[in-house]
Design an enzyme around this catalytic site. Structure first.
Site, short mmCIF file in Angstrom:
data_model
loop_
_atom_site.label_atom_id
_atom_site.label_comp_id
_atom_site.label_asym_id
_atom_site.label_seq_id
_atom_site.Cartn_x
_atom_site.Cartn_y
_atom_site.Cartn_z
N LYS A 150 9.40 -0.81 14.11
CA LYS A 150 9.97 -0.50 12.79
C LYS A 150 11.04 0.59 12.94
CE LYS A 150 5.71 -1.16 10.09
NZ LYS A 150 4.72 -0.51 9.25
N GLY A 186 -4.78 -2.02 5.12
CA GLY A 186 -3.97 -3.16 4.64
C GLY A 186 -4.65 -4.49 4.90
N ARG A 187 -5.13 -4.69 6.12
CA ARG A 187 -5.72 -6.00 6.47
C ARG A 187 -7.12 -6.17 5.91
NH1 ARG A 187 -4.71 -2.66 10.59
NH2 ARG A 187 -6.39 -1.92 11.93
N GLU A 221 10.59 -4.65 4.48
CA GLU A 221 10.69 -6.07 4.07
C GLU A 221 10.37 -6.20 2.58
OE1 GLU A 221 9.04 -4.92 6.69
OE2 GLU A 221 9.11 -6.31 8.38
N HIS A 266 -4.66 -33.49 17.42
CA HIS A 266 -3.55 -34.32 17.87
C HIS A 266 -2.40 -33.48 18.41
CE1 HIS A 266 -5.41 -38.00 16.36
NE2 HIS A 266 -5.93 -37.18 15.47
N GLU A 305 -4.63 -6.93 14.74
CA GLU A 305 -4.17 -5.58 14.37
C GLU A 305 -5.35 -4.62 14.49
OE1 GLU A 305 -0.58 -4.81 11.48
OE2 GLU A 305 -2.40 -4.42 10.33
N LYS A 331 0.83 -1.20 0.00
CA LYS A 331 0.00 0.00 0.00
C LYS A 331 0.87 1.25 0.00
CE LYS A 331 -3.56 2.25 2.75
NZ LYS A 331 -4.50 2.16 3.87
O1 F6P Z 1 3.22 -3.29 9.78
C1 F6P Z 1 1.87 -3.27 9.66
C2 F6P Z 1 1.39 -2.90 8.29
O2 F6P Z 1 1.29 -1.54 8.17
C3 F6P Z 1 0.07 -3.58 8.02
O3 F6P Z 1 -1.01 -2.91 8.52
C4 F6P Z 1 0.10 -3.70 6.54
O4 F6P Z 1 -0.82 -4.65 6.10
C5 F6P Z 1 1.53 -4.11 6.32
O5 F6P Z 1 2.26 -3.37 7.27
C6 F6P Z 1 2.06 -3.88 4.94
O6 F6P Z 1 2.00 -2.56 4.54
P1 F6P Z 1 2.20 -2.13 3.04
O7 F6P Z 1 1.10 -2.74 2.23
O8 F6P Z 1 2.14 -0.63 3.04
O9 F6P Z 1 3.54 -2.64 2.59
#
Ligand code: F6P
Length: 546
Positions: free
Chosen positions: A514, A272-273, A216, A389, A358, A210
């Protein structure tokens, strides 16, 4: 009615529920069922193709009435309508919360700040559809002219968990001659393993972010770019044929070197979620085809409509949300196990972890007041029967109360060779029904002793029961059922957030870590001194460098 985020404990139904808890809090499910032999039929609700049996929740009629009154006193219906209408209910980010607009039909209109957002949504869906078809019919080729056989989604959190969950859930409906992979972890093993056996000439990367700033994702995207260039002879022009982006940040996409013609956008009103049904679902659309994706959106929309229009007492997300409040705030349950008896839903609990935790892992109300009651519980789970199990022992006989959401489908998606042994699906469903019943009703010392068990062993075999659960049932796992199921949880999370008066749509808690990681990088890579770090972190950093 003006919404008062701080008003939970002054709502009359809240104190009445406390009294109710004093009265029936410990009442056993055996008694509930003894008192009403029709409970298994009456304590159910249906919506958008999903059947909810909540008869094994520790509530009587009056508790349900009070929970519904609580929802009314908290202004749930008004709050819900505000969400659907695009009011900025995400106050800490001053944003509308409009993921429901992602699944509305193109014939609808919804003006937000003078813009018909439904038209915008369908413009992107059409662009995604055209692109997905080009990949699927091989008219889109890689830099060297080969068709795309591998799609690798690079993203994290909401930009990964939804796509990977949906791919696994809908695998039955996907193109089997293509590979779909998902890279999220900054641990280099993730990108290495996802790519090491792929042909770069046949590989498409979807960089899903987003913000397009997430460390990452950016690190993985850069590594993928280098891997690609090494594989196609270093020609930078090839990047445009092997990389597309899904983002709200066109500038950063361009800076990365992705042609913005190959960017699929969405909007800041999609959290995002809550984004797997936006362009973030591009990999899902390529895998299932645009028709499969459209079917999934229709399922989402059907549940949204049910949530918007059904009476609160018959409303699945409302019932699930309110029962979760009862279990969390009155019965004291701090976790919820989600147990799908459907192998294709193996990533569903992981997806729900972000959606629920979240969203509702918050300690202050919308006004910034520290809450004086518990908020979001921990969600976790595994598909049945595997969980039986491993951790079910604790759910049956441990000292924590763990409400469970069981999920099963009437029809299996796959035929397996018939044998003399019981049918796989019959066995699967027998197990889910057995677990829910065993958790609810348990086994008394008298029952155990009557089996001739040695007296000293009897206590070990007693199952106290009275463990509540929901049972969710649908005909078959289809794209539409999946959409309805996800919307059910999304809206149930919303219901809980409204009751608690918290912002279910921000996620400030993830920020500090972060920022700290950014600070620590130079300490690790260059041995930089940073006195602001604590002695434990500094010692561990030294250990790492050594
Ligand atoms: O670290 C949390 C977050 O902001 C989530 O809410 C989001 O889904 C994820 O990181 C990834 O964010 P982006 O789509 O901006 O890379």
């Amino acid at each position: 009615m003006t919404y008062d985020p701080n008003g939970l404990e002054s709502a009359p139904a809240w104190s009445q529920l406390k009294d109710k808890h004093d009265q029936i809090g410990e009442q056993h499910l055996r008694e509930f069922f003894d008192q009403d032999s029709t409970r298994g039929k009456t304590h159910t609700a249906d919506g958008a193709g999903i059947h909810l049996d909540y008869s094994k929740q520790r509530v009587d009629e009056e508790t349900l009435d009070l929970l519904v009154q609580l929802a009314e006193q908290r202004g749930l219906a008004e709050r819900r309508d505000e969400m659907f209408d695009g009011v900025h209910i995400n106050v800490t980010e001053d944003r509308a919360v409009l993921h429901t607009a992602l699944r509305r039909p193109s014939s609808d209109t919804l003006e937000v700040d003078g813009q018909n957002v439904i038209a915008d949504v369908h413009e992107v869906l059409n662009k995604m559809g055209a692109f997905a078809e080009r990949i699927r019919d091989e008219s889109w080729t890689g830099h060297t002219g080969k068709p795309i056989r591998n799609v690798v989604n690079i993203g994290i959190g909401g930009s990964d968990l939804g796509p990977v969950m949906a791919f696994e859930a809908l695998r039955h409906y996907t193109r089997r001659d293509m590979q779909f992979r998902f890279v999220s972890n900054v641990d280099g093993t993730d990108i290495y393993e996802a790519t090491q056996d792929l042909d770069p000439e046949e590989t498409l990367f979807i960089v899903s972010s987003k913000t397009f700033t997430t460390q990452e994702t950016m690190n993985n995207a850069h590594s993928a770019r280098t891997w690609l260039l090494e594989g196609i002879g270093g020609d930078e022009a090839g990047v445009a044929k092997h990389f597309v982006a899904v983002s709200t940040n066109a500038e950063a996409v361009e800076a990365f070197g992705i042609d913005t013609d190959n960017m699929f956008g969405f909007w800041d009103w999609v959290g995002g979620r809550y984004s797997m049904d936006s362009a973030i679902g591009l990999s899902t659309m390529i895998a299932t085809g645009p028709a499969g994706f459209a079917e999934m959106l229709a399922g989402f929309n059907e549940m949204d409509e049910h949530f918007r229009t059904a009476d609160l007492r018959d409303n699945l997300p409302v019932l699930m949300g309110l029962l979760a409040i009862w279990n969390r705030n009155f019965l004291g349950a701090s976790t919820v196990a989600v147990l799908p008896y459907e192998q294709y839903l193996k990533r569903f609990p992981a997806y729900l972890q972000q959606l629920t935790m979240e969203s509702n892992g918050k300690h202050v109300t919308l006004d910034g007041e520290h809450v004086t009651y518990e908020t979001g519980p921990i969600y976790w789970g595994e598909p049945g029967t595997n969980g039986q199990h491993s951790f079910y022992q604790l759910i049956h006989q441990g000292t924590s109360l763990i409400p469970c959401d069981f999920i099963f489908f009437k029809q299996p998606l796959n035929k397996v060779p018939a044998t003399d042994a019981p049918d796989h699906h019959d066995l699967l469903v027998a197990n889910v029904l057995a677990q829910a019943a065993a958790l609810a009703f348990g086994k008394t010392a008298e029952e155990v002793a009557a089996e001739g068990i040695a007296p000293e062993i009897v206590p070990h075999k007693v199952m106290e029961g009275n463990r509540p659960s929901n049972m969710l049932v649908a005909d078959k796992l289809t794209p539409a059922t999946l959409g309805a199921l996800i919307a059910l949880y999304e809206q149930s999370v919303f219901v809980q957030g409204v009751i608690w008066g918290i912002d279910s749509f921000d996620q400030w808690g993830v920020e500090l870590g972060k920022v700290m990681a950014k600070k620590i990088i130079p300490v690790l890579t260059d041995g930089a001194e940073d006195d602001s770090l604590d002695s434990s972190t500094l010692t561990l950093a030294k250990l790492y460098r050594s």
